[in-house]
Design a protein around this motif. Structure first.
Motif, PDB file in Angstrom:
ATOM      1  N   ILE A  83       0.869  -1.179   0.000  1.00 62.08           N
ATOM      2  CA  ILE A  83       0.000   0.000   0.000  1.00 62.08           C
ATOM      3  C   ILE A  83       0.908   1.231   0.000  1.00 62.08           C
ATOM      4  CG2 ILE A  83      -1.823   1.259   1.192  1.00 62.08           C
ATOM      5  CD1 ILE A  83      -2.710  -1.445   0.066  1.00 62.08           C
ATOM      6  N   PRO A  84       0.792   2.078  -1.016  1.00 60.99           N
ATOM      7  CA  PRO A  84       1.711   3.208  -1.148  1.00 60.99           C
ATOM      8  C   PRO A  84       1.379   4.353  -0.206  1.00 60.99           C
ATOM      9  CG  PRO A  84       0.064   3.273  -2.873  1.00 60.99           C
ATOM     10  CD  PRO A  84      -0.188   2.005  -2.089  1.00 60.99           C
ATOM     11  N   LEU A  85       2.308   5.286  -0.144  1.00 66.47           N
ATOM     12  CA  LEU A  85       2.043   6.558   0.508  1.00 66.47           C
ATOM     13  C   LEU A  85       1.163   7.341  -0.466  1.00 66.47           C
ATOM     14  CD1 LEU A  85       2.797   8.647   2.813  1.00 66.47           C
ATOM     15  CD2 LEU A  85       4.536   9.459   1.219  1.00 66.47           C
ATOM     16  N   LEU A  86       0.122   7.964   0.041  1.00 63.32           N
ATOM     17  CA  LEU A  86      -0.778   8.745  -0.805  1.00 63.32           C
ATOM     18  C   LEU A  86      -0.577  10.223  -0.519  1.00 63.32           C
ATOM     19  CD1 LEU A  86      -4.037   6.635  -0.353  1.00 63.32           C
ATOM     20  CD2 LEU A  86      -2.290   6.429  -2.135  1.00 63.32           C
ATOM     21  N   ARG A  87      -0.526  11.013  -1.573  1.00 66.30           N
ATOM     22  CA  ARG A  87      -0.395  12.470  -1.444  1.00 66.30           C
ATOM     23  C   ARG A  87      -1.556  13.109  -2.177  1.00 66.30           C
ATOM     24  NH1 ARG A  87       3.372  16.123  -5.085  1.00 66.30           N
ATOM     25  NH2 ARG A  87       2.827  18.150  -4.234  1.00 66.30           N
ATOM     26  N   VAL A  88      -2.357  13.878  -1.462  1.00 67.60           N
ATOM     27  CA  VAL A  88      -3.435  14.642  -2.077  1.00 67.60           C
ATOM     28  C   VAL A  88      -2.952  16.082  -2.162  1.00 67.60           C
ATOM     29  CG1 VAL A  88      -5.847  15.355  -1.947  1.00 67.60           C
ATOM     30  CG2 VAL A  88      -5.170  13.098  -1.092  1.00 67.60           C
ATOM     31  N   CYS A  89      -2.848  16.569  -3.385  1.00 69.86           N
ATOM     32  CA  CYS A  89      -2.311  17.913  -3.630  1.00 69.86           C
ATOM     33  C   CYS A  89      -3.380  18.975  -3.414  1.00 69.86           C
ATOM     34  CB  CYS A  89      -1.771  18.012  -5.048  1.00 69.86           C
ATOM     35  SG  CYS A  89      -0.433  16.875  -5.364  1.00 69.86           S
ATOM     36  N   GLN A  90      -3.072  19.945  -2.588  1.00 67.35           N
ATOM     37  CA  GLN A  90      -3.996  21.047  -2.303  1.00 67.35           C
ATOM     38  C   GLN A  90      -4.297  21.839  -3.567  1.00 67.35           C
ATOM     39  OE1 GLN A  90      -5.681  22.000   0.375  1.00 67.35           O
ATOM     40  NE2 GLN A  90      -6.426  23.890  -0.516  1.00 67.35           N
ATOM     41  N   ALA A  91      -3.299  22.043  -4.409  1.00 63.24           N
ATOM     42  CA  ALA A  91      -3.449  22.907  -5.576  1.00 63.24           C
ATOM     43  C   ALA A  91      -4.504  22.410  -6.561  1.00 63.24           C
ATOM     44  CB  ALA A  91      -2.098  23.057  -6.289  1.00 63.24           C
ATOM     45  N   ASP A  92      -4.525  21.099  -6.827  1.00 63.03           N
ATOM     46  CA  ASP A  92      -5.458  20.586  -7.838  1.00 63.03           C
ATOM     47  C   ASP A  92      -6.381  19.482  -7.327  1.00 63.03           C
ATOM     48  OD1 ASP A  92      -3.757  18.407  -7.655  1.00 63.03           O
ATOM     49  OD2 ASP A  92      -2.920  18.654  -9.672  1.00 63.03           O
ATOM     50  N   GLY A  93      -6.263  19.091  -6.059  1.00 65.39           N
ATOM     51  CA  GLY A  93      -7.121  18.072  -5.479  1.00 65.39           C
ATOM     52  C   GLY A  93      -6.831  16.658  -5.958  1.00 65.39           C
ATOM     53  N   GLN A  94      -5.790  16.489  -6.752  1.00 62.73           N
ATOM     54  CA  GLN A  94      -5.455  15.171  -7.289  1.00 62.73           C
ATOM     55  C   GLN A  94      -4.736  14.309  -6.256  1.00 62.73           C
ATOM     56  OE1 GLN A  94      -6.283  13.896 -10.433  1.00 62.73           O
ATOM     57  NE2 GLN A  94      -7.598  15.692 -10.280  1.00 62.73           N
ATOM     58  N   LEU A  95      -5.042  13.022  -6.315  1.00 63.68           N
ATOM     59  CA  LEU A  95      -4.376  12.054  -5.452  1.00 63.68           C
ATOM     60  C   LEU A  95      -3.219  11.452  -6.240  1.00 63.68           C
ATOM     61  CD1 LEU A  95      -5.726   9.658  -2.941  1.00 63.68           C
ATOM     62  CD2 LEU A  95      -4.406   8.661  -4.787  1.00 63.68           C
ATOM     63  N   SER A 135      -2.721  -2.497   4.745  1.00 59.69           N
ATOM     64  CA  SER A 135      -3.716  -2.989   3.791  1.00 59.69           C
ATOM     65  C   SER A 135      -5.106  -3.184   4.403  1.00 59.69           C
ATOM     66  CB  SER A 135      -3.244  -4.302   3.173  1.00 59.69           C
ATOM     67  OG  SER A 135      -3.056  -5.267   4.180  1.00 59.69           O
ATOM     68  N   ALA A 136      -5.268  -2.969   5.690  1.00 57.47           N
ATOM     69  CA  ALA A 136      -6.557  -3.210   6.348  1.00 57.47           C
ATOM     70  C   ALA A 136      -7.711  -2.412   5.732  1.00 57.47           C
ATOM     71  CB  ALA A 136      -6.453  -2.962   7.841  1.00 57.47           C
ATOM     72  N   PRO A 137      -7.575  -1.098   5.480  1.00 56.45           N
ATOM     73  CA  PRO A 137      -8.710  -0.378   4.888  1.00 56.45           C
ATOM     74  C   PRO A 137      -9.098  -0.900   3.503  1.00 56.45           C
ATOM     75  CG  PRO A 137      -7.107   1.166   5.756  1.00 56.45           C
ATOM     76  CD  PRO A 137      -6.488  -0.199   5.828  1.00 56.45           C
ATOM     77  N   VAL A 138      -8.138  -1.366   2.745  1.00 52.48           N
ATOM     78  CA  VAL A 138      -8.404  -1.897   1.406  1.00 52.48           C
ATOM     79  C   VAL A 138      -9.172  -3.210   1.494  1.00 52.48           C
ATOM     80  CG1 VAL A 138      -7.273  -2.759  -0.692  1.00 52.48           C
ATOM     81  CG2 VAL A 138      -6.387  -0.732   0.471  1.00 52.48           C
ATOM     82  N   ARG A 139      -8.956  -3.955   2.570  1.00 53.14           N
ATOM     83  CA  ARG A 139      -9.581  -5.278   2.729  1.00 53.14           C
ATOM     84  C   ARG A 139     -10.920  -5.242   3.468  1.00 53.14           C
ATOM     85  NH1 ARG A 139      -4.277  -7.411   4.832  1.00 53.14           N
ATOM     86  NH2 ARG A 139      -5.481  -7.437   6.727  1.00 53.14           N
ATOM     87  N   LYS A 151      -8.958   1.104  -5.442  1.00 50.44           N
ATOM     88  CA  LYS A 151      -9.587   2.237  -6.126  1.00 50.44           C
ATOM     89  C   LYS A 151     -10.652   2.903  -5.261  1.00 50.44           C
ATOM     90  CE  LYS A 151      -8.685   0.826 -10.844  1.00 50.44           C
ATOM     91  NZ  LYS A 151      -9.256   0.462 -12.135  1.00 50.44           N
ATOM     92  N   ALA A 152     -11.475   2.107  -4.612  1.00 50.46           N
ATOM     93  CA  ALA A 152     -12.526   2.665  -3.754  1.00 50.46           C
ATOM     94  C   ALA A 152     -11.908   3.336  -2.518  1.00 50.46           C
ATOM     95  CB  ALA A 152     -13.503   1.580  -3.338  1.00 50.46           C
ATOM     96  N   PHE A 153     -10.843   2.743  -1.988  1.00 51.94           N
ATOM     97  CA  PHE A 153     -10.154   3.364  -0.851  1.00 51.94           C
ATOM     98  C   PHE A 153      -9.582   4.718  -1.261  1.00 51.94           C
ATOM     99  CE2 PHE A 153      -6.082   3.964   1.476  1.00 51.94           C
ATOM    100  CZ  PHE A 153      -6.628   4.290   2.705  1.00 51.94           C
ATOM    101  N   TYR A 154      -8.923   4.760  -2.421  1.00 50.19           N
ATOM    102  CA  TYR A 154      -8.365   6.022  -2.909  1.00 50.19           C
ATOM    103  C   TYR A 154      -9.462   7.063  -3.113  1.00 50.19           C
ATOM    104  CZ  TYR A 154      -4.139   3.291  -4.052  1.00 50.19           C
ATOM    105  OH  TYR A 154      -3.032   2.496  -4.000  1.00 50.19           O
TER     106      TYR A 154
END
Length: 166
Positions: A83-95, A135-139, A151-154
């Motif tokens: 499970i990767p590190l996720l970065r949500v960018c403030q500037a464009d809202g992209q994950l 991986s718990a939230p994904v499962r 995908k749903a977790f993201y």
């Protein structure tokens, strides 16, 4: 700077053994990071130690992130953590997914591990959000026993990333 470390040892028949290996790996890594300072050097050394100590088929995954808000960056290394590190960018809202290359500690005594390990630096801007998990939230399963999935977790992370964290 803030350091985050998440480690996982797979379930085995002997849970106490897994817990001890995980605790040992974490202690080794924390000590090496304080002593050496270079993430790649610390990961290489820990892998060599663990590969010599654990029985065949046992391994430890880890993701490491060092957040440096003054420099506006996060340094990330991964040893087989799925499970990767996720970065949500403030500037464009992209994950954005931050998943450097790397195999788990203990799979290989050195050459393959050292060749595959990547340490990346990712720029972080004011207001960006970082999410590190296992991986718990994904499962998580619904009533039909279907897993949530990546995908749903993201999508949920993206949906709730603007919520107040205080």
């Amino acid at each position: 700077a803030f350091t985050f470390l998440y480690m996982f040892v797979p379930n085995t028949r002997v849970r106490l053994g897994s817990a001890l290996v995980g605790a040992t790996a974490r202690a080794y890594l924390r000590g090496e990071l304080e002593r050496v300072g270079e993430v790649a050097d610390a990961f290489h050394r820990i892998n060599r130690w663990l590969a010599g100590d654990v029985r065949r088929g046992m391994f430890v995954t880890a993701v490491y992130a060092l957040l440096d808000p003054a420099q506006g960056r996060v340094t990330v290394a991964c040893a087989g953590h799925k499970i990767p590190l996720l970065r949500v960018c403030q500037a464009d809202g992209q994950l954005r997914v931050v998943q450097p290359e790397g195999i788990a500690f203990g799979f290989d005594k050195g050459p393959v591990f050292e060749r595959r390990l990547q340490v990346v630096e990712v720029p972080i801007d004011a207001g960006d959000r970082l999410v590190m998990t296992n991986s718990a939230p994904v499962r998580i399963q619904n009533e039909q026993a279907e897993e949530l999935g990546e995908k749903a977790f993201y999508a949920r992370v993206r949906k709730h990333c603007a919520a107040d964290t205080t």
